[in-house]
Design an enzyme around this catalytic site. Structure first.
Site, PDB file in Angstrom:
ATOM      1  N   LYS A 189       0.894  -1.054  -0.058  1.00 23.43           N
ATOM      2  CA  LYS A 189       0.160  -0.120  -0.057  1.00 23.43           C
ATOM      3  C   LYS A 189       0.869   1.413   0.028  1.00 23.43           C
ATOM      4  O   LYS A 189       1.563   1.659   0.998  1.00 23.43           O
ATOM      5  CB  LYS A 189      -0.925  -0.057   1.142  1.00 23.43           C
ATOM      6  CG  LYS A 189      -1.864   1.070   1.334  1.00 23.43           C
ATOM      7  CD  LYS A 189      -2.713   1.580   2.139  1.00 23.43           C
ATOM      8  CE  LYS A 189      -1.905   2.806   2.916  1.00 23.43           C
ATOM      9  NZ  LYS A 189      -1.927   4.075   2.163  1.00 23.43           N
ATOM     10  N   GLU A 265       9.427   0.921  10.756  1.00 20.91           N
ATOM     11  CA  GLU A 265      10.529   2.145  10.472  1.00 20.91           C
ATOM     12  C   GLU A 265       9.738   3.470  10.821  1.00 20.91           C
ATOM     13  O   GLU A 265       8.970   3.808   9.778  1.00 20.91           O
ATOM     14  CB  GLU A 265      11.182   2.011   8.969  1.00 20.91           C
ATOM     15  CG  GLU A 265      11.915   0.670   8.702  1.00 20.91           C
ATOM     16  CD  GLU A 265      13.101   0.640   9.512  1.00 20.91           C
ATOM     17  OE1 GLU A 265      13.891   1.605  10.104  1.00 20.91           O
ATOM     18  OE2 GLU A 265      13.701  -0.335   9.547  1.00 20.91           O
ATOM     19  N   CYS A 300      13.172  11.064   7.308  1.00 26.40           N
ATOM     20  CA  CYS A 300      13.227  10.268   8.572  1.00 26.40           C
ATOM     21  C   CYS A 300      14.529  10.425   9.296  1.00 26.40           C
ATOM     22  O   CYS A 300      14.399  10.750  10.556  1.00 26.40           O
ATOM     23  CB  CYS A 300      12.641   8.805   8.493  1.00 26.40           C
ATOM     24  SG  CYS A 300      13.901   7.841   7.514  1.00 26.40           S
ATOM     25  N   GLU A 399       8.834  15.736  15.867  1.00 29.13           N
ATOM     26  CA  GLU A 399       9.175  15.629  14.490  1.00 29.13           C
ATOM     27  C   GLU A 399       8.486  16.523  13.785  1.00 29.13           C
ATOM     28  O   GLU A 399       7.265  16.427  13.500  1.00 29.13           O
ATOM     29  CB  GLU A 399       8.981  13.942  14.014  1.00 29.13           C
ATOM     30  CG  GLU A 399       9.534  13.775  12.605  1.00 29.13           C
ATOM     31  CD  GLU A 399       9.131  12.541  11.883  1.00 29.13           C
ATOM     32  OE1 GLU A 399       8.125  11.987  12.176  1.00 29.13           O
ATOM     33  OE2 GLU A 399      10.351  12.100  11.357  1.00 29.13           O
TER      34      GLU A 399
HETATM   35  P1  NAD Z   1       2.160   8.110   8.187  1.00 31.13           P
HETATM   36  O1  NAD Z   1       2.486   7.256   9.499  1.00 31.13           O
HETATM   37  O2  NAD Z   1       0.828   9.033   8.012  1.00 31.13           O
HETATM   38  O3  NAD Z   1       1.789   7.213   6.880  1.00 31.13           O
HETATM   39  C1  NAD Z   1       2.531   6.214   6.469  1.00 31.13           C
HETATM   40  C2  NAD Z   1       1.662   5.159   5.896  1.00 31.13           C
HETATM   41  O4  NAD Z   1       0.545   4.421   6.867  1.00 31.13           O
HETATM   42  C3  NAD Z   1       0.733   5.541   4.648  1.00 31.13           C
HETATM   43  O5  NAD Z   1       0.749   4.726   3.561  1.00 31.13           O
HETATM   44  C4  NAD Z   1      -0.588   5.721   5.167  1.00 31.13           C
HETATM   45  O6  NAD Z   1      -1.608   5.478   4.271  1.00 31.13           O
HETATM   46  C5  NAD Z   1      -0.596   4.771   6.069  1.00 31.13           C
HETATM   47  N1  NAD Z   1      -1.561   4.969   7.413  1.00 31.13           N
HETATM   48  C6  NAD Z   1      -2.027   6.255   7.850  1.00 31.13           C
HETATM   49  N2  NAD Z   1      -2.833   6.065   8.813  1.00 31.13           N
HETATM   50  C7  NAD Z   1      -3.154   4.836   9.204  1.00 31.13           C
HETATM   51  C8  NAD Z   1      -3.935   4.199   9.793  1.00 31.13           C
HETATM   52  N3  NAD Z   1      -4.752   4.660  10.768  1.00 31.13           N
HETATM   53  N4  NAD Z   1      -4.054   2.743   9.707  1.00 31.13           N
HETATM   54  C9  NAD Z   1      -3.274   2.234   9.047  1.00 31.13           C
HETATM   55  N5  NAD Z   1      -2.234   2.854   7.872  1.00 31.13           N
HETATM   56  C10 NAD Z   1      -2.191   4.198   8.038  1.00 31.13           C
HETATM   57  O7  NAD Z   1       3.478   8.715   7.462  1.00 31.13           O
HETATM   58  P2  NAD Z   1       3.850   9.765   6.459  1.00 31.13           P
HETATM   59  O8  NAD Z   1       3.232  10.790   6.619  1.00 31.13           O
HETATM   60  O9  NAD Z   1       3.119   9.074   4.984  1.00 31.13           O
HETATM   61  O10 NAD Z   1       5.368   9.672   6.357  1.00 31.13           O
HETATM   62  C11 NAD Z   1       6.105  10.657   7.314  1.00 31.13           C
HETATM   63  C12 NAD Z   1       6.458   9.575   8.309  1.00 31.13           C
HETATM   64  O11 NAD Z   1       7.196   8.523   8.066  1.00 31.13           O
HETATM   65  C13 NAD Z   1       7.664  10.194   9.352  1.00 31.13           C
HETATM   66  O12 NAD Z   1       7.130  10.233  10.614  1.00 31.13           O
HETATM   67  C14 NAD Z   1       8.951   9.734   9.029  1.00 31.13           C
HETATM   68  O13 NAD Z   1       9.805   9.864   9.917  1.00 31.13           O
HETATM   69  C15 NAD Z   1       8.666   8.288   8.619  1.00 31.13           C
HETATM   70  N6  NAD Z   1       9.486   7.653   7.792  1.00 31.13           N
HETATM   71  C16 NAD Z   1      10.318   6.754   8.460  1.00 31.13           C
HETATM   72  C17 NAD Z   1      11.490   6.495   7.837  1.00 31.13           C
HETATM   73  C18 NAD Z   1      12.491   5.025   8.436  1.00 31.13           C
HETATM   74  O14 NAD Z   1      13.073   4.397   7.631  1.00 31.13           O
HETATM   75  N7  NAD Z   1      12.460   5.184   9.709  1.00 31.13           N
HETATM   76  C19 NAD Z   1      11.623   6.482   6.548  1.00 31.13           C
HETATM   77  C20 NAD Z   1      10.816   7.592   6.155  1.00 31.13           C
HETATM   78  C21 NAD Z   1       9.695   7.935   6.352  1.00 31.13           C
END
Ligand code: NAD
Length: 496
Positions: A189, A265, A300, A399
Site C-alpha cells: 500500500k 521504521e 526520517c 518530528e
Molecule cells: P504516516 O504514518 O502518516 O503514513 C504512512 C503510511 O501509513 C501511509 O501509507 C498511510 O496511508 C498509512 N496510514 C496512515 N494512517 C493509517 C491508519 N490509521 N491505519 C493504517 N495505516 C495508516 O506517515 P507519512 O506522513 O506518510 O510519512 C512520514 C513519516 O514517515 C515520518 O514520521 C517519517 O519519519 C517516517 N519515515 C520513516 C522512515 C524510516 O525508515 N524510519 C523512512 C521514511 C519516513
C-alpha cells in the site's frame, strides 16, 4: 551532446497507471471509488486513483496467498527468483525518466533528485537483494553425533508493506526487495499522497516475469486501506514505514487480529553534535544544512537538531544560515531546483504551525519560516533555522518533517549526549570531532540505530537502517532485512 530534457514539456503529456494491481492485472476498486491526486508543484489535477477498500485488500491477499501456496514463486529456486528480480531492475532503469517524472509530479521533490537518487536507489536495492538470495546458506547446529539439527529459513507467506510518501519508490523497494527475494507474496500500500510510481512498478515486475499474485498494489488511505492490511487475518507480517503514531496502531492491529509480525521504521529527531575541535567547520556546516534541507526536510533521518559547542556556535550557525539562504527553491521540474514542494497543503500547514510554535516558545527565528511561491498554486516552505532553542521545547522534541532546524547549545560532551538522547526517538545521530576518543565514546553512548562520525546520511544497501526507541524495530537493508520476512525453523533428525 544530447539536448537536455525539458521536463515541463514532458509533464504535459505524462500518463499514469491509476488502477489497483491485483492478481497480475490492473483493476478498479470493487466499489468503483477513486481519489484525486493533486500535484504539490502547482495544485494541478494529475489523476483519479482507485481507492481500495476492505474487499480489494481481501482480493489482493487471497491472490497473494494462492500464489504462495502453489509455490509459483515461493518454491522457485533462488537463482530463478534472482534472474526475474534483476530483469525487473533493468526495466526500472530503462524507464528511469518516466518514473522520475512521475515521482516528482506526484510528491514534489526536485526532478534532479528523482533522477540522481530515487530511481538509482530503487534499482540498487533491488539488485542487491536479488544478488544475495542465492548466496545465503542455512545452518546445521553443533548438537552432537546422534542428531542432525537443521536451522532453515522459510518465507513468512504474505507480507503487507505500508509505506510513506517521502521516497515513494525507495521506501517501497526496501520492503519489496528482501520480501520478494525471500519468496514471499506482497501486498503493497503506497501512501495516498504518492501512489503513482508503485502502480507503474507493479507492471514492470510483471513484464520481468514475476508470476501473477506475487505482488499486489492497493492504493488507498490509511484509515481504510492501511487498517485493512493491519487487521487482516491472512497477512503474516507487515513491513511499515511511516510515523511513530501510526506505527503504534499497527502493533494494536496485530494484537487485535492474528499476531502478525510487525516491523516498524518510524520517525526521528536526529541530532548532529558539532564539537569545538571539528576538523572542518565549513564542510560540517554544508553537511548539516543538507541533513535538514535535502528533500524539503521530509526525511526520517533529517538532522533536525543541531547541537553546537559554545565556542564555535556563532561561526557555525552563520555558515549554516548562509547555506539556508543560498538554497534554490523553485519549480521541481527545473533541473537547477534544490528545494521543491512540500507533499501537500495539509503537511505544509503543519510545518508552518511548528514555525509559529517555535516562535511562541521563545526560540529565535534566524532565517525562513514562511510559505513562498504561493502564486504557483503549490506548497513551498523556505529553509528555516531557529536558534536559542532549549531541549524541552516542542521544536526540539517533536518530528516536524519539514525544512526546520533547531539549533541548541551545549557545554561538554556529556551534556551533548544527554540532550541528543533526550527524545522518544533514536534513528540518526552524528558527531563531528577530530578526537577519536570523543568519537568512540559518543558512538557508544548515542541511543540511535545510525551513528555518523564526521559525515551524515552516508548510505549503502550493505548496512542496516532503522532505529532505537520509538523510531521503530527491525532493520531495512543489509542481510538483516531478511530476518523480517523469513521464519526460522529447527528440524531435528534423529540419527541411529
Ligand atoms: P504516516 O504514518 O502518516 O503514513 C504512512 C503510511 O501509513 C501511509 O501509507 C498511510 O496511508 C498509512 N496510514 C496512515 N494512517 C493509517 C491508519 N490509521 N491505519 C493504517 N495505516 C495508516 O506517515 P507519512 O506522513 O506518510 O510519512 C512520514 C513519516 O514517515 C515520518 O514520521 C517519517 O519519519 C517516517 N519515515 C520513516 C522512515 C524510516 O525508515 N524510519 C523512512 C521514511 C519516513
Amino acid at each position: 551532446m544530447s539536448t537536455p530534457i525539458d521536463w515541463h514539456v514532458r509533464a504535459k503529456t505524462a500518463a499514469f497507471a491509476t488502477d489497483a494491481w491485483i492478481d497480475g492485472r490492473y483493476t478498479p476498486a470493487a466499489d468503483g471509488k477513486r481519489f484525486a491526486r493533486i500535484s504539490p508543484i502547482d495544485g494541478r489535477h494529475l489523476a483519479d486513483v482507485a481507492f481500495c477498500g476492505v474487499a480489494d485488500v481481501d482480493r489482493a491477499v487471497a491472490s497473494g496467498r494462492a500464489a504462495f501456496a502453489d509455490g509459483r514463486w515461493s518454491k522457485l529456486a533462488p537463482a530463478a527468483r534472482k534472474k526475474i528480480l534483476q530483469r525487473a531492475a533493468d526495466l526500472i532503469d530503462a524507464h528511469a525518466d518516466e518514473l522520475a517524472l512521475t515521482e516528482t509530479l506526484d510528491m514534489g521533490k526536485p526532478i534532479a533528485d528523482s533522477l540522481a537518487v530515487d530511481v538509482p536507489g530503487t534499482t540498487r536495492c533491488l539488485r542487491w537483494f536479488a544478488e544475495a538470495v542465492d548466496k545465503i546458506y542455512d545452518e546445521i547446529a553443533p548438537t552432537g553425533p546422534h542428531a542432525l539439527a537443521l536451522i532453515t529459513r522459510e518465507p513468512v507467506g504474505v507480507v503487507g508493506a505500508v509505506v510513506p510518501w517521502n521516497f515513494p519508490m525507495i521506501m517501497a523497494m526496501w520492503k519489496l526487495a528482501p520480501a520478494l527475494a525471500a519468496g514471499n507474496s506482497v501486498v503493497l500500500k503506497p501512501a495516498e499522497q504518492s501512489p503513482l510510481t508503485a502502480l507503474r512498478l507493479a507492471a514492470l515486475f510483471a513484464e520481468a516475469g514475476l508470476p501473477d499474485g506475487v505482488l499486489n498494489v492497493v492504493p488507498g488511505d490509511g484509515p481504510v486501506t492501511g487498517r485493512a492490511i493491519g487487521l487482516h487475518g491472512d497477512i503474516d507480517a507487515v513491513g511499515f514505514t511511516g510515523s511513530t503514531e501510526i506505527g503504534k496502531l499497527f502493533l494494536q492491529y496485530s494484537g487485535q487480529s492474528n499476531m502478525k509480525r510487525v516491523w516498524l521504521e518510524c520517525g526521528g529527531k536526529s541530532p548532529l553534535i558539532i564539537m569545538r575541535d571539528c576538523r572542518d567547520l565549513a564542510r560540517a556546516a554544508e553537511i548539516a544544512a543538507s541533513a535538514i534541507f535535502y528533500n524539503q526536510g521530509e526525511m526520517c533521518t533529517a538532522g533536525s537538531r543541531l547541537l553546537l559547542d559554545a565556542p564555535i556556535r556563532d561561526e557555525f550557525l552563520d555558515l549554516v544560515l548562509g547555506h539556508a539562504r543560498a538554497r534554490n527553491i523553485g519549480n521541481p521540474l527545473d533541473i537547477a531546483t534544490d528545494v521543491g514542494a512540500m507533499v501537500e497543503q495539509r503537511h505544509m500547514q503543519r510545518v508552518l504551525e511548528y514555525v509559529a510554535v517555535g516562535a511562541a516558545e521563545g526560540a529565535r527565528l534566524r532565517v525562513g519560516g514562511a510559505q513562498v511561491r504561493a502564486e504557483t498554486g503549490g506548497f513551498y516552505v523556505e529553509p528555516t533555522v531557529f536558534d536559542q532553542v532549549t531541549p524541552t521545547m516542542r521544536i526540539a522534541q517533536e518530528e516536524i518533517f519539514g525544512p526546520v532546524l533547531a539549533a541548541l547549545e551545549f557545554d561538554g560532551i556529556d551534556q551533548a549526549i544527554s540532550i541528543a538522547n533526550g527524545t522518544i526517538y533514536g534513528l540518526g545521530s552524528a558527531i563531528f570531532t577530530r578526537d577519536i576518543d570523543t568519537a568512540l565514546r559518543a558512538s557508544r553512548a548515542l541511543r540511535a540505530g545510525l551513528v555518523y562520525v564526521n559525515c551524515y546520511d552516508a548510505d549503502d544497501t550493505t548496512v542496516p537502517f532503522g532505529g532505537f526507541g520509538q523510531s521503530g524495530n527491525g532493520r531495512d537493508k543489509s542481510l538483516h532485512a531478511f530476518d523480517k520476512y523469513t521464519e526460522l525453523k529447527t528440524t531435528w533428525i534423529a540419527l541411529s
